[in-house]
Design a protein around this motif. Structure first.
Motif, short mmCIF file in Angstrom:
data_model
loop_
_atom_site.label_atom_id
_atom_site.label_comp_id
_atom_site.label_asym_id
_atom_site.label_seq_id
_atom_site.Cartn_x
_atom_site.Cartn_y
_atom_site.Cartn_z
N TYR A 145 80.92 97.09 6.03
CA TYR A 145 81.80 96.74 4.92
C TYR A 145 83.06 96.01 5.36
O TYR A 145 83.82 95.54 4.54
CB TYR A 145 82.14 97.95 4.05
N TYR A 164 91.04 84.35 -1.82
CA TYR A 164 90.31 84.41 -3.08
C TYR A 164 88.81 84.49 -2.87
O TYR A 164 88.09 85.09 -3.66
CB TYR A 164 90.68 83.23 -4.01
N GLN A 165 88.32 83.91 -1.78
CA GLN A 165 86.89 83.99 -1.49
C GLN A 165 86.49 85.42 -1.10
O GLN A 165 85.38 85.87 -1.40
CB GLN A 165 86.52 82.99 -0.41
N THR A 199 88.17 88.20 -2.18
CA THR A 199 88.26 89.03 -3.38
C THR A 199 87.05 88.79 -4.29
O THR A 199 86.53 89.73 -4.87
CB THR A 199 89.58 88.79 -4.14
N ASN A 200 86.60 87.55 -4.37
CA ASN A 200 85.39 87.26 -5.16
C ASN A 200 84.16 87.89 -4.53
O ASN A 200 83.32 88.48 -5.22
CB ASN A 200 85.18 85.75 -5.29
N TYR A 201 84.03 87.77 -3.22
CA TYR A 201 82.88 88.32 -2.49
C TYR A 201 82.77 89.83 -2.69
O TYR A 201 81.68 90.36 -2.88
CB TYR A 201 83.01 87.98 -1.01
N LYS A 202 83.91 90.52 -2.68
CA LYS A 202 83.92 91.97 -2.85
C LYS A 202 84.01 92.37 -4.32
O LYS A 202 84.09 93.55 -4.64
CB LYS A 202 85.10 92.58 -2.08
N ASN A 203 84.00 91.38 -5.22
CA ASN A 203 84.03 91.62 -6.66
C ASN A 203 85.20 92.51 -7.06
O ASN A 203 85.06 93.46 -7.83
CB ASN A 203 82.70 92.21 -7.13
N MET A 204 86.39 92.20 -6.52
CA MET A 204 87.58 92.99 -6.82
C MET A 204 88.10 92.67 -8.21
O MET A 204 88.09 91.51 -8.61
CB MET A 204 88.69 92.69 -5.80
N ASN A 205 88.56 93.71 -8.92
CA ASN A 205 89.18 93.44 -10.21
C ASN A 205 90.60 92.92 -9.98
O ASN A 205 91.05 92.80 -8.83
CB ASN A 205 89.14 94.69 -11.11
N GLY A 236 92.66 93.03 -6.50
CA GLY A 236 92.89 91.70 -5.94
C GLY A 236 94.37 91.44 -5.67
O GLY A 236 94.75 90.91 -4.63
#
Length: 79
Positions: free
Chosen positions: A14, A25-26, A28-34, A38
């Protein structure tokens, strides 16, 4: 089979970064953070380095978004 959520203390799946990630931002998107998580992640990364935000402001921002996430999770739990 190895459980990717387990760690021996030296490394963990992980924590591995995706090869395409060059900016926060890539990740945070990869980990699907809200949005709350984020903001915490981005603020921790830049902690004390942004010209518009000293460490105190950053720390307060982290606390604000952490509290907002706790409130969100409590609302979800109580539905």
């Amino acid at each position: 089979m190895n459980d990717p959520s387990k760690s021996d203390g030296s490394t963990a799946k992980y924590y591995e970064l995706p090869s395409h990630a060059k900016e926060i931002y890539q990740l945070t998107n990869y980990k699907n953070m809200n949005a709350n998580i984020g903001e915490i992640f981005r603020t921790c990364y830049r902690y004390g380095f942004a010209s518009h935000s000293d460490q105190m402001r950053d720390a307060k921002k982290i606390v604000l978004y952490a509290n907002a996430e706790v409130e969100r999770l409590e609302r979800e739990r109580n539905r």
